[in-house]
Design an enzyme around this catalytic site. Structure first.
Site, PDB file in Angstrom:
ATOM      1  N   ASP A  22      35.767  51.478  78.999  1.00  0.00           N
ATOM      2  CA  ASP A  22      36.080  51.671  80.420  1.00  0.00           C
ATOM      3  C   ASP A  22      36.123  50.282  81.056  1.00  0.00           C
ATOM      4  OD1 ASP A  22      34.441  53.559  83.118  1.00  0.00           O
ATOM      5  OD2 ASP A  22      35.976  51.985  83.149  1.00  0.00           O
ATOM      6  N   ILE A  23      37.285  49.875  81.481  1.00  0.00           N
ATOM      7  CA  ILE A  23      37.484  48.492  81.979  1.00  0.00           C
ATOM      8  C   ILE A  23      36.591  48.192  83.192  1.00  0.00           C
ATOM      9  CG2 ILE A  23      39.386  48.884  83.616  1.00  0.00           C
ATOM     10  CD1 ILE A  23      40.810  46.492  82.212  1.00  0.00           C
ATOM     11  N   GLY A  44      44.245  57.344  87.644  1.00  0.00           N
ATOM     12  CA  GLY A  44      44.120  56.527  86.434  1.00  0.00           C
ATOM     13  C   GLY A  44      43.179  55.338  86.600  1.00  0.00           C
ATOM     14  N   VAL A  45      43.584  54.233  85.991  1.00  0.00           N
ATOM     15  CA  VAL A  45      42.712  53.039  86.027  1.00  0.00           C
ATOM     16  C   VAL A  45      42.617  52.499  87.459  1.00  0.00           C
ATOM     17  CG1 VAL A  45      44.522  51.336  85.471  1.00  0.00           C
ATOM     18  CG2 VAL A  45      42.162  50.915  84.777  1.00  0.00           C
ATOM     19  N   ASP A  46      43.674  52.679  88.248  1.00  0.00           N
ATOM     20  CA  ASP A  46      43.673  52.248  89.663  1.00  0.00           C
ATOM     21  C   ASP A  46      42.558  52.970  90.421  1.00  0.00           C
ATOM     22  OD1 ASP A  46      46.240  52.459  92.289  1.00  0.00           O
ATOM     23  OD2 ASP A  46      44.555  51.093  92.025  1.00  0.00           O
ATOM     24  N   SER A 129      51.100  50.756  82.326  1.00  0.00           N
ATOM     25  CA  SER A 129      52.285  51.641  82.386  1.00  0.00           C
ATOM     26  C   SER A 129      52.290  52.787  81.382  1.00  0.00           C
ATOM     27  CB  SER A 129      53.601  50.857  82.194  1.00  0.00           C
ATOM     28  OG  SER A 129      53.995  50.253  83.400  1.00  0.00           O
ATOM     29  N   GLY A 131      50.253  55.342  81.073  1.00  0.00           N
ATOM     30  CA  GLY A 131      49.658  56.597  81.551  1.00  0.00           C
ATOM     31  C   GLY A 131      50.655  57.337  82.418  1.00  0.00           C
ATOM     32  N   ALA A 132      50.407  57.372  83.705  1.00  0.00           N
ATOM     33  CA  ALA A 132      51.290  58.109  84.649  1.00  0.00           C
ATOM     34  C   ALA A 132      52.724  57.598  84.589  1.00  0.00           C
ATOM     35  CB  ALA A 132      50.746  57.969  86.063  1.00  0.00           C
ATOM     36  N   TYR A 133      52.894  56.304  84.235  1.00  0.00           N
ATOM     37  CA  TYR A 133      54.260  55.737  84.221  1.00  0.00           C
ATOM     38  C   TYR A 133      54.987  55.994  82.903  1.00  0.00           C
ATOM     39  CZ  TYR A 133      53.722  53.500  88.808  1.00  0.00           C
ATOM     40  OH  TYR A 133      53.565  53.273  90.158  1.00  0.00           O
TER      41      TYR A 133
HETATM   42  N1  APR Z   1      39.527  51.815  81.768  1.00  0.00           N
HETATM   43  C1  APR Z   1      40.562  51.435  80.958  1.00  0.00           C
HETATM   44  N2  APR Z   1      41.744  52.071  80.904  1.00  0.00           N
HETATM   45  C2  APR Z   1      41.885  53.170  81.695  1.00  0.00           C
HETATM   46  C3  APR Z   1      40.863  53.647  82.567  1.00  0.00           C
HETATM   47  C4  APR Z   1      39.647  52.909  82.573  1.00  0.00           C
HETATM   48  N3  APR Z   1      38.628  53.265  83.373  1.00  0.00           N
HETATM   49  N4  APR Z   1      41.328  54.765  83.207  1.00  0.00           N
HETATM   50  C5  APR Z   1      42.574  54.990  82.732  1.00  0.00           C
HETATM   51  N5  APR Z   1      42.905  54.053  81.818  1.00  0.00           N
HETATM   52  C6  APR Z   1      44.119  53.931  81.010  1.00  0.00           C
HETATM   53  C7  APR Z   1      44.965  55.169  80.841  1.00  0.00           C
HETATM   54  O1  APR Z   1      44.367  56.050  79.885  1.00  0.00           O
HETATM   55  C8  APR Z   1      46.243  54.531  80.329  1.00  0.00           C
HETATM   56  O2  APR Z   1      46.138  54.271  78.927  1.00  0.00           O
HETATM   57  O3  APR Z   1      44.996  53.017  81.659  1.00  0.00           O
HETATM   58  C9  APR Z   1      46.294  53.191  81.096  1.00  0.00           C
HETATM   59  C10 APR Z   1      47.313  53.158  82.226  1.00  0.00           C
HETATM   60  O4  APR Z   1      47.400  54.459  82.813  1.00  0.00           O
HETATM   61  P1  APR Z   1      47.480  54.672  84.419  1.00  0.00           P
HETATM   62  O5  APR Z   1      46.198  54.332  85.015  1.00  0.00           O
HETATM   63  O6  APR Z   1      48.029  56.052  84.626  1.00  0.00           O
HETATM   64  O7  APR Z   1      48.534  53.571  84.901  1.00  0.00           O
HETATM   65  P2  APR Z   1      50.128  53.518  84.785  1.00  0.00           P
HETATM   66  O8  APR Z   1      50.635  54.318  83.637  1.00  0.00           O
HETATM   67  O9  APR Z   1      50.442  52.048  84.835  1.00  0.00           O
HETATM   68  O10 APR Z   1      50.623  54.236  86.113  1.00  0.00           O
HETATM   69  C11 APR Z   1      50.334  53.627  87.339  1.00  0.00           C
HETATM   70  O11 APR Z   1      49.331  55.611  88.239  1.00  0.00           O
HETATM   71  O12 APR Z   1      47.213  55.792  89.066  1.00  0.00           O
HETATM   72  C12 APR Z   1      48.511  55.604  89.417  1.00  0.00           C
HETATM   73  O13 APR Z   1      48.379  54.260  91.413  1.00  0.00           O
HETATM   74  C13 APR Z   1      48.750  54.264  90.055  1.00  0.00           C
HETATM   75  O14 APR Z   1      50.952  54.857  90.738  1.00  0.00           O
HETATM   76  C14 APR Z   1      50.213  54.096  89.807  1.00  0.00           C
HETATM   77  C15 APR Z   1      50.405  54.690  88.424  1.00  0.00           C
END
Ligand code: APR
Length: 181
Positions: A22-23, A44-46, A129, A131-133
């Site tokens: 977990d970052i 997500g991570v945001d 990118s 995850g949700a992207y």
């Molecule tokens: N620590 C490390 N990695 C994490 C954590 C965490 N606590 N939580 C999620 N992740 C991972 C996800 O499992 C994925 O592998 O981060 C990676 C990126 O996923 P997302 O967070 O969904 O980011 P992204 O795909 O870049 O999409 C960005 O999602 O949350 C929204 O506001 C954000 O609109 C933006 C979009």
């Protein structure tokens, strides 16, 4: 499954690694966030980074006026164990014909260049990118490893670079790539 950290590169005795975790728990100089262009929070991570950092992070982000895809902006880390957060907006995957790979490479490169210019010694990336992207993890992992290795070959900082995978499936994809290259 073998969840030990896998080596991205070793430079001057320092191991740069892929690991599962977990970052928001890492006490490094900088953790990289994967927000949307508004920088005003999300899932997500945001979401995890904003929850751990507390409300002051959002207050600082409000003053940044957003961030274009492929660019990066730095804030304090507030209640996070990390000192700072670099926010970089990854591309949404739209099939691969809209410059997504170039934009994702730009995210990693921009964050590493910003860390170099700011005298940052340790940086941890999430898998931007993927995850949700919906960016395919296999392609994204190749880009991340390629850009990190190229930066480390040319620059003294950061001294330590980590990629933190939140789930085993993502980690396995990165680990498989590192076993091949
Ligand atoms: N620590 C490390 N990695 C994490 C954590 C965490 N606590 N939580 C999620 N992740 C991972 C996800 O499992 C994925 O592998 O981060 C990676 C990126 O996923 P997302 O967070 O969904 O980011 P992204 O795909 O870049 O999409 C960005 O999602 O949350 C929204 O506001 C954000 O609109 C933006 C979009």
């Amino acid at each position: 499954m073998d969840l030990r950290p896998h080596l991205i590169a070793e430079r001057h005795g320092v191991r740069h690694e892929i690991l599962v975790g977990d970052i928001t728990k890492l006490a490094v100089d900088v953790i990289v966030n994967a927000p949307n262009t508004s920088l005003l929070g999300g899932g997500g991570v945001d979401g995890a980074i904003h929850r751990a950092a507390g409300p002051e992070l959002l207050e600082e982000c409000r003053r940044l006026g957003g961030c274009p895809t492929g660019s990066a902006k730095m804030t304090k880390g507030y209640r996070l164990p990390a000192k700072w957060v670099i926010h970089t907006v990854g591309p949404v995957w739209r099939g691969g014909t809209h410059g997504e790979e170039r934009l994702l490479a730009g995210c990693y490169r921009t964050c590493l260049d910003l860390a170099l210019r700011s005298g940052i010694r340790s940086v941890a990336f999430p898998s931007i990118s993927t995850g949700a992207y919906r960016f395919p993890v296999e392609r994204a992992s190749r880009i991340a490893v390629e850009v990190i290795r190229a930066h480390l070959d040319q620059n003294p900082l950061p001294e330590s670079v980590l990629v933190v995978c939140f789930d085993a499936a993502t980690y396995e994809t990165y680990a498989r790539l590192l076993q091949e290259t």
